[in-house]
Design a protein around this motif. Structure first.
Motif: not given
Length: 205
Positions: A50-51, A61-64, A73-76, A85-88
């Motif tokens: 978290k940040f 963020w959570a990487a699986r 990644v989720t931001c409010k 969004c998603q990164y790979t």
């Protein structure tokens, strides 16, 4: 000492040594520090963090993954719609990752926080400094983005076919009810019925 007593003593010493070994292993794991890698039944590794950004957006963020990882990644933002969004990436393509996975994920966590256009710039990658010479897919690249909008509470005004001017014209142009009154009420009651019909039309306007 009897044979039975000797066997009991050996069994006790074996159990004691096993307990001491388990305790030492647990202490060693705690000394290493860092966030442990959690694995589910399907052997999928999960990393989380978290940040907060400079504009005070609260993010997580959570990487699986196992070989290939997907980072969500989720931001409010403080004032705005939530976005995600998603990164790979494939960390294993970086040679240094195999010898120091903890260092890799710490650098990725710092890189996520430093992103100036998080979830917005497909050319910007979340990089681990230890993998400078690794192939591009060792770093996280943006693959999907979405914005979550809250449901609107504003009511849409109902449209009417007739304008106020047209409605006024309909009210002022009153019909002559005398003929209808004679037909419905007869000659003797025609005047009273015509008056009632006129009153009813006035109420409609």
């Amino acid at each position: 000492m009897s044979l039975r007593g000797t066997l009991a003593l050996l069994l006790f010493l074996a159990c004691l040594s096993q307990l001491i070994f388990t305790a030492e292993s647990f202490r060693g794991a705690r000394r290493k520090g860092g966030r442990p890698v959690s694995r589910g039944d399907d052997n999928i590794s999960v990393r989380k963090g978290k940040f907060a950004t400079k504009d005070k957006a609260r993010c997580s963020w959570a990487a699986r993954g196992e070989d290939g990882y997907t980072m969500t990644v989720t931001c409010k933002p403080a004032d705005g719609d939530e976005f995600a969004c998603q990164y790979t990436a494939r960390p294993a393509t970086c040679t240094e990752y195999g010898s120091n996975p903890e260092g890799y994920w710490k650098q990725i966590a710092r890189s996520v926080k430093k992103q100036k256009k998080l979830c917005a710039d497909p050319r910007s990658m979340i990089r681990a400094g230890m993998c400078r010479r690794a192939p591009p897919d060792a770093h996280f690249k943006l693959t999907e983005t979405r914005r979550v909008k809250p449901p609107s509470t504003e009511k849409t005004p109902t449209a009417t076919n007739a304008t106020p001017l047209e409605s006024k014209r309909q009210c002022t142009g009153r019909a002559d009810h005398s003929e209808v009154a004679k037909e419905k009420c007869g000659e003797s009651w025609a005047s009273l019925c015509a008056f009632l019909f006129t009153v009813i039309q006035s109420g409609d306007c």
